[in-house]
Design a protein around this motif. Sequence first.
Motif, short mmCIF file in Angstrom:
data_model
loop_
_atom_site.label_atom_id
_atom_site.label_comp_id
_atom_site.label_asym_id
_atom_site.label_seq_id
_atom_site.Cartn_x
_atom_site.Cartn_y
_atom_site.Cartn_z
N LEU A 275 0.80 -1.21 0.00
CA LEU A 275 0.00 0.00 0.00
C LEU A 275 0.84 1.28 0.00
O LEU A 275 0.29 2.37 0.13
CB LEU A 275 -0.95 0.00 1.21
N GLN A 276 2.15 1.14 -0.18
CA GLN A 276 3.00 2.33 -0.19
C GLN A 276 2.60 3.35 -1.26
O GLN A 276 2.64 4.56 -1.00
CB GLN A 276 4.47 1.93 -0.36
N PRO A 277 2.21 2.91 -2.47
CA PRO A 277 1.75 3.91 -3.45
C PRO A 277 0.56 4.73 -2.97
O PRO A 277 0.44 5.92 -3.30
CB PRO A 277 1.40 3.07 -4.68
N VAL A 278 -0.33 4.13 -2.18
CA VAL A 278 -1.47 4.86 -1.63
C VAL A 278 -0.97 5.89 -0.63
O VAL A 278 -1.40 7.06 -0.63
CB VAL A 278 -2.47 3.90 -0.97
N THR A 279 -0.05 5.47 0.23
CA THR A 279 0.54 6.42 1.20
C THR A 279 1.21 7.57 0.47
O THR A 279 1.03 8.75 0.83
CB THR A 279 1.57 5.70 2.09
N ASP A 280 1.99 7.28 -0.55
CA ASP A 280 2.68 8.32 -1.30
C ASP A 280 1.70 9.32 -1.90
O ASP A 280 1.95 10.54 -1.89
CB ASP A 280 3.54 7.70 -2.41
N ALA A 281 0.59 8.81 -2.42
CA ALA A 281 -0.42 9.70 -3.01
C ALA A 281 -1.08 10.56 -1.94
O ALA A 281 -1.39 11.74 -2.19
CB ALA A 281 -1.46 8.87 -3.76
N LEU A 282 -1.31 10.00 -0.77
CA LEU A 282 -1.93 10.76 0.32
C LEU A 282 -1.03 11.90 0.77
O LEU A 282 -1.45 13.06 0.88
CB LEU A 282 -2.25 9.86 1.50
N ILE A 283 0.24 11.59 1.04
CA ILE A 283 1.10 12.62 1.62
C ILE A 283 1.49 13.69 0.60
O ILE A 283 1.92 14.77 0.98
CB ILE A 283 2.37 12.00 2.26
N ALA A 284 1.28 13.42 -0.68
CA ALA A 284 1.56 14.42 -1.71
C ALA A 284 0.45 15.46 -1.82
O ALA A 284 0.65 16.52 -2.43
CB ALA A 284 1.76 13.74 -3.07
N ARG A 285 -0.70 15.18 -1.23
CA ARG A 285 -1.85 16.06 -1.39
C ARG A 285 -1.72 17.29 -0.51
O ARG A 285 -1.29 17.22 0.65
CB ARG A 285 -3.14 15.31 -1.06
N ALA A 286 -2.18 18.43 -1.02
CA ALA A 286 -2.14 19.68 -0.27
C ALA A 286 -3.13 19.68 0.89
O ALA A 286 -2.97 20.45 1.85
CB ALA A 286 -2.43 20.85 -1.20
N ASP A 287 -4.17 18.82 0.82
CA ASP A 287 -5.17 18.79 1.88
C ASP A 287 -4.89 17.68 2.90
O ASP A 287 -5.78 17.29 3.67
CB ASP A 287 -6.59 18.63 1.31
N VAL A 288 -3.66 17.19 2.94
CA VAL A 288 -3.24 16.19 3.92
C VAL A 288 -2.05 16.72 4.70
O VAL A 288 -1.08 17.20 4.12
CB VAL A 288 -2.87 14.85 3.24
N ILE A 289 -2.15 16.67 6.02
CA ILE A 289 -1.03 16.94 6.91
C ILE A 289 -0.52 15.59 7.38
O ILE A 289 -1.28 14.81 7.97
CB ILE A 289 -1.45 17.79 8.12
#
Length: 339
Positions: A275-289
């Motif tokens: 699931l690392q690609p999902v994590t990478d996509a989440l942390i790249a988002r401007a609306d995620v801290i």
Amino acid sequence: MTLSKRRVVVTQRFFDEAALAYLEQAGCEVVIADLPQGQADGGLDHDSLAALLTGAQGWIVGHAKVTRFLLMALPHLAVIARRGVGYERVDLEAANELGRVVTIAAGGNDASVADQAIGMMIALGRRFREAQAQMNAGSWSILMGTDLYRKTVGVIGLGRIGRSVVQRLSGFEAEVLVATSRPDPEYAARTGVRYVDVETLLAQSDYVTLHAPLSPATRHTIDATAIDRMRPGAFLINTARGGLVSDRDLLAALEAGRLGGAGLDVFESESDPALQPVTDALIARADVIAAPHAGASTREGLGRTNMVAARCVVAVLDGQDPPAQCVVADGRRPAGGRA
């Protein structure tokens, strides 16, 4: 009484001088594992752990997997002290059967994690990450945010950290909804929280923050169905355990604009690398801290948890009982089991 040397291995970083001195004064020979830069003990395999722990009577551990196979390979290991409060990576059944004691650092990191949860709520509502990114790009246009003041906050799980969050929310005059399997009427009367079921909490909360342990019953408490029940534009905070949230479903909801944002200190990819690609996509988002499972990692918080773990180790090696709230398995007792 003169104590003989007892070997205690620490496989965590940031083990401070005060806790080290306490162990040494109690007659312990302390070995702090020299882990490669950037590696935590959760990444060590069975053979590496067995080599580090050979001859040890005590182990102060972070996120390493404590398996039956490992415990059987370490017959002298009497106590496994987690410098944290989660214990899903420890085979408690095996620990009980093999006569070992497993403890957690109860009460050591409550304040640190609660501070982080509140900080994430404020950072998301006020859009700190987005605002700084715009300024770095040369734009000083103002982004409209939202208050935490007098908002409705849903707290799922009411253990020590959950209660610390509730305490902090009183300063924001928030309405606090709580979903817990063990409601305490006296606590509600004293603090003003309102006990509700999870469905009601999701439907009414502007912010939802998770503070439950991970178990088969709580896994994916927040999935696509749960997110559909949340208020449009609500914020989700997870500083507890990655498996409480389906990160894939959360990513889809953020991409669809269903939620206002998410504050994440824990991720499913910690236990499932696929699931690392999902994590990478989440942390790249401007609306995620995002943070790398660092909620307890303050100087003060680690100092407290180091000392709790050290005291638990010494108590067991002295043939005494650690504080009851710290014991999750005690194989010295005929019945064993959690405290």
